[in-house]
Write an enzyme that holds these catalytic residues in place. Structure first.
Site, PDB file in Angstrom:
ATOM      1  N   ASP A  98       0.848  -1.201  -0.109  1.00 47.44           N
ATOM      2  CA  ASP A  98       0.041  -0.002   0.064  1.00 47.44           C
ATOM      3  C   ASP A  98       0.823   1.361   0.085  1.00 47.44           C
ATOM      4  O   ASP A  98       0.505   2.230  -0.740  1.00 47.44           O
ATOM      5  CB  ASP A  98      -0.931   0.112   1.152  1.00 47.44           C
ATOM      6  CG  ASP A  98      -0.447  -0.156   2.541  1.00 47.44           C
ATOM      7  OD1 ASP A  98       0.867  -0.747   2.495  1.00 47.44           O
ATOM      8  OD2 ASP A  98      -1.254  -0.243   3.356  1.00 47.44           O
TER       9      ASP A  98
ATOM     10  N   GLN B 127      11.372   2.688   8.893  1.00 44.60           N
ATOM     11  CA  GLN B 127      11.392   4.203   9.045  1.00 44.60           C
ATOM     12  C   GLN B 127      10.595   4.823   8.000  1.00 44.60           C
ATOM     13  O   GLN B 127       9.906   5.918   8.239  1.00 44.60           O
ATOM     14  CB  GLN B 127      12.613   4.686   9.658  1.00 44.60           C
ATOM     15  CG  GLN B 127      13.021   4.825  11.003  1.00 44.60           C
ATOM     16  CD  GLN B 127      14.517   5.204  10.992  1.00 44.60           C
ATOM     17  OE1 GLN B 127      15.104   5.751  10.249  1.00 44.60           O
ATOM     18  NE2 GLN B 127      15.034   5.130  12.314  1.00 44.60           N
TER      19      GLN B 127
ATOM     20  N   HIS C 145       3.258 -14.005   2.900  1.00 41.65           N
ATOM     21  CA  HIS C 145       4.897 -13.934   2.897  1.00 41.65           C
ATOM     22  C   HIS C 145       5.331 -14.888   3.836  1.00 41.65           C
ATOM     23  O   HIS C 145       5.009 -15.256   5.246  1.00 41.65           O
ATOM     24  CB  HIS C 145       5.295 -12.647   3.667  1.00 41.65           C
ATOM     25  CG  HIS C 145       5.187 -11.377   2.889  1.00 41.65           C
ATOM     26  ND1 HIS C 145       3.900 -10.889   2.778  1.00 41.65           N
ATOM     27  CD2 HIS C 145       6.233 -10.600   2.322  1.00 41.65           C
ATOM     28  CE1 HIS C 145       4.297  -9.756   1.920  1.00 41.65           C
ATOM     29  NE2 HIS C 145       5.473  -9.582   1.810  1.00 41.65           N
TER      30      HIS C 145
ATOM     31  N   GLU D 129      10.990 -15.611   3.715  1.00 42.81           N
ATOM     32  CA  GLU D 129      11.846 -14.375   3.349  1.00 42.81           C
ATOM     33  C   GLU D 129      12.896 -14.312   4.330  1.00 42.81           C
ATOM     34  O   GLU D 129      12.969 -13.550   5.019  1.00 42.81           O
ATOM     35  CB  GLU D 129      10.902 -13.055   3.443  1.00 42.81           C
ATOM     36  CG  GLU D 129      11.473 -12.099   2.727  1.00 42.81           C
ATOM     37  CD  GLU D 129      10.761 -10.723   2.743  1.00 42.81           C
ATOM     38  OE1 GLU D 129       9.771 -10.871   3.653  1.00 42.81           O
ATOM     39  OE2 GLU D 129      10.990  -9.573   2.429  1.00 42.81           O
TER      40      GLU D 129
ATOM     41  N   HIS E 134       7.636 -14.297  -1.616  1.00 40.63           N
ATOM     42  CA  HIS E 134       8.970 -14.737  -1.742  1.00 40.63           C
ATOM     43  C   HIS E 134       9.363 -16.219  -1.602  1.00 40.63           C
ATOM     44  O   HIS E 134       9.904 -16.632  -2.708  1.00 40.63           O
ATOM     45  CB  HIS E 134       9.479 -14.033  -0.506  1.00 40.63           C
ATOM     46  CG  HIS E 134       9.560 -12.326  -0.336  1.00 40.63           C
ATOM     47  ND1 HIS E 134      10.092 -11.711  -1.451  1.00 40.63           N
ATOM     48  CD2 HIS E 134       8.793 -11.700   0.142  1.00 40.63           C
ATOM     49  CE1 HIS E 134       9.814 -10.346  -1.202  1.00 40.63           C
ATOM     50  NE2 HIS E 134       9.008 -10.246  -0.286  1.00 40.63           N
TER      51      HIS E 134
HETATM   52 ZN   LIG Z   1       5.995  -8.060   0.543  1.00 40.26          ZN
END
Ligand SMILES: [Zn+2]
Ligand SMILES: *[C@@H]1O[C@H](CO)[C@@H](O)[C@H](O)[C@H]1NC(C)=O
Ligand SMILES: *[C@@H]1O[C@H](CO)[C@@H](O)[C@H](O)[C@H]1NC(C)=O
Ligand SMILES: *[C@@H]1O[C@H](CO)[C@@H](O)[C@H](O)[C@H]1NC(C)=O
Ligand SMILES: *[C@@H]1O[C@H](CO)[C@@H](O)[C@H](O)[C@H]1NC(C)=O
Ligand SMILES: *[C@@H]1O[C@H](CO)[C@@H](O)[C@H](O)[C@H]1NC(C)=O
Ligand SMILES: *[C@@H]1O[C@H](CO)[C@@H](O)[C@H](O)[C@H]1NC(C)=O
Ligand SMILES: *[C@@H]1O[C@H](CO)[C@@H](O)[C@H](O)[C@H]1NC(C)=O
Length: 504
Positions: A105, A192, A337, A340, A365
């Site tokens: 997003d 961050q 996910h 990964e 992934h």
């Molecule tokens: Zn992702």
């Protein structure tokens, strides 16, 4: 075992007594499993294939002679300018790539577009422990949560402010090795960046424009459909009105509808709810309720569930089995996910087992998948697509040289692979073409051409969550675009590389 017997049987058949004939047969047998190898090309496609292969070989040779010039072996912050001069990249940007099935997003648009939004009125900034926060306020009602200063004033008072601001809005650095010595530093910078841009993007006028632009950048890159993951942060107005999760999904859906009205060749977009994996059981219960609510309100648009965040730092899928089973009962699919990681045998690695047991429709992934042969075989035979995001894996420090990416093996072995951009805006990418380029140039064989690219595009549609009717429409649109593309390539309309075409 079955596979082994088959391989031996083939080897016996291969022995003709002539060494070079056997060698050729063995090579053909090996290539037969590559992604795209079963496709039959039309006459025009055959010409286009030769054209592409010719360019590919030239570009590979340049890298072979001087590896410093081979983009797939370089860090993306260094390779991007080289990629942008590549004829193969140029072709890939024009190639109808079908859909984008893995992106998030807040990182959907180019950084340039997002940076442009910082020139809007009423944007305030506040610096806390190294993180720059951004938020729009009504000047008569500024929050006291932080020492908010008008961004416009900061701009006027600090000489290097633009560079500083851009560095906070992306993880791109001149010297990535120095800036991010290990995976933990780069993930810190990455997280961050999310914190910096969230207050900018969730201001309603920006939010709507941002998502519209995300779809526009995909379409400009010849991508006609997308499945977007999002964690649904509240959207706000200047007067302090907050839009909750259900309303935010409504905004996404409305923008998608508006975009489709403006560009009738665009197939659409759907949404995968993907909140943070690092939460308490209670928070996860709340996520279940949110999922149920948005799923029942937007069953055609909300297609499934995922969990996001640095997988190595927890928590694994196995911690949330009761909640995940409840989500499953609300309908939709899992797009987890999983794997990964480079930490073999750790919880993040074993997430792959949970994802498969939970019947995930695709895996995000699955970087560690090939370390688990039985599981990998199950993923392949059940047609669980693997969403490969090469540049993401490189900048987030799982692999340096993309020729060493495990998906090179999955591609050679015919796994159900799709290639997607993950968070393109955060590392200076845009659309799918950069990831497709490094996959094509760095992760396939020298002799692999158009068949691979065509199959990758087809995979991106067939492994989507589109229902049968929608998928038929998407394939039809893709076919029109594809034939146009091949025609254009054969007529050499795009580039004028006449000297290259002559060789063909
Ligand atoms: Zn992702
Ligand atoms: C390609 O052609 C061969 C031989 O005509 C055929 O057996 C095969 O099914 C075709 N493949 C596809 C994907 O259509
Ligand atoms: C950003 O703003 C500049 C200057 O107005 C403009 O030239 C550029 O096209 C904008 N870029 C995007 C992606 O909106
Ligand atoms: C000030 O903003 C807060 C939230 O940001 C909102 O709840 C409140 O209603 C606003 N007050 C006025 C007077 O607009
Ligand atoms: C979406 O559009 C519909 C129809 O125009 C409108 O009624 C609704 O309020 C919009 N939803 C949001 C969340 O903006
Ligand atoms: C949630 O509760 C289960 C026990 O029901 C526990 O095993 C698990 O570790 C908890 N998860 C978190 C994230 O605290
Ligand atoms: C996964 O699919 C299998 C076979 O269809 C089924 O038995 C199992 O209950 C499913 N698991 C979940 C969590 O839905
Ligand atoms: C497919 O999705 C569309 C919405 O895009 C919906 O109108 C249609 O009923 C669905 N078809 C089936 C067979 O579920």
């Amino acid at each position: 075992m079955k596979k082994l017997i088959l391989a031996i049987a083939c080897l016996i058949n291969l022995t003709t007594g002539d060494y070079w004939t056997d060698r050729e047969k063995l090579i053909q047998l090996d290539r037969a499993s590559n992604i795209g190898s079963t496709l039959n090309l039309t006459e025009k496609e055959t010409i286009a294939d030769a054209f592409i292969l010719n360019l590919k070989k030239q570009e590979l040779q340049v890298g072979f002679n001087d590896p410093k010039k081979f983009p797939s072996a370089l860090h993306f912050f260094k390779s991007r300018p080289i990629i942008e001069t590549s004829p193969i990249f140029n072709i890939i940007t024009r190639l109808p790539k079908g859909s984008s099935l893995h992106s998030h997003d807040l990182a959907l648009t180019s950084q340039e577009y997002l940076y442009n939004q910082t020139f809007r009125e009423n944007l305030y900034a506040c610096l806390t422990d190294d993180t720059l926060l951004l938020h729009f306020f009504n000047p008569n009602n500024i929050s006291t949560s932080c020492e908010w200063t008008l961004l416009k004033d900061l701009r006027e008072n600090r000489l290097d402010f633009e560079e500083f601001l851009k560095s906070k809005m992306s993880i791109v650095r001149d010297d990535p090795v120095k800036a991010y010595p290990t995976i933990n530093e780069v993930w810190k910078g990455f997280q961050q960046t999310f914190r910096t841009v969230v207050g900018l993007i969730t201001y309603k006028p920006v939010f709507e424009g941002f998502f519209y632009q995300a779809l526009r950048e995909l379409r400009d890159d010849n991508v006609k459909y997308a499945e977007i993951r999002g964690y649904l942060p509240h959207v706000y107005d200047l007067d302090g009105r907050l839009y909750d999760e259900e309303e935010v999904v409504g905004i996404y859906e409305n923008v998608t509808r508006r975009f489709k009205e403006d560009f009738t060749d665009f197939v659409g977009a759907k949404f995968i709810y993907a909140p943070n994996r690092r939460v308490t059981n209670n928070t996860m219960e709340a996520e279940v309720q949110i999922y149920k609510k948005i799923r029942s309100a937007y069953a055609d648009f909300v297609v499934g569930f995922d969990l996001v965040g640095q997988e190595d730092k927890g928590w694994p899928l196995g911690d949330y089995i009761p909640q995940l089973l409840e989500i499953r009962s609300a309908g939709g699919h899992f797009y987890f996910h999983a794997g990964e990681t480079n930490w073999f045998g750790f919880a993040s690695d074993e997430d792959l087992f949970d994802a498969v047991l939970l019947n995930a429709t695709r895996l995000g992934h699955a970087y560690a998948l090939l370390k688990h042969p039985a599981l990998a075989e199950a993923v392949k035979s059940r047609g669980i697509a693997v969403e490969v995001c090469p540049i993401s894996n490189q900048v987030l420090k799982l692999v340096d040289d993309l020729r060493n990416h495990p998906a090179a093996v999955m591609i050679a072995d015919g796994y159900p692979v799709v290639v997607a951009p993950d968070d393109p805006g955060f590392w200076g990418a845009r659309g799918l073409s950069y990831d497709w380029y490094v996959a094509f140039m760095g992760m396939t064989s020298k002799g692999t051409g158009l068949r691979f690219l065509k199959q990758l595009a087809l995979n991106s549609i067939t492994y989507s969550s589109l229902n049968a009717t929608e998928m038929a429409g998407a394939l039809k649109q893709w076919k029109v675009d594809w034939d146009d593309f091949v025609d254009g390539l054969v007529r050499n309309e795009y580039f004028g590389y006449n000297e290259v075409l002559k060789v063909v």
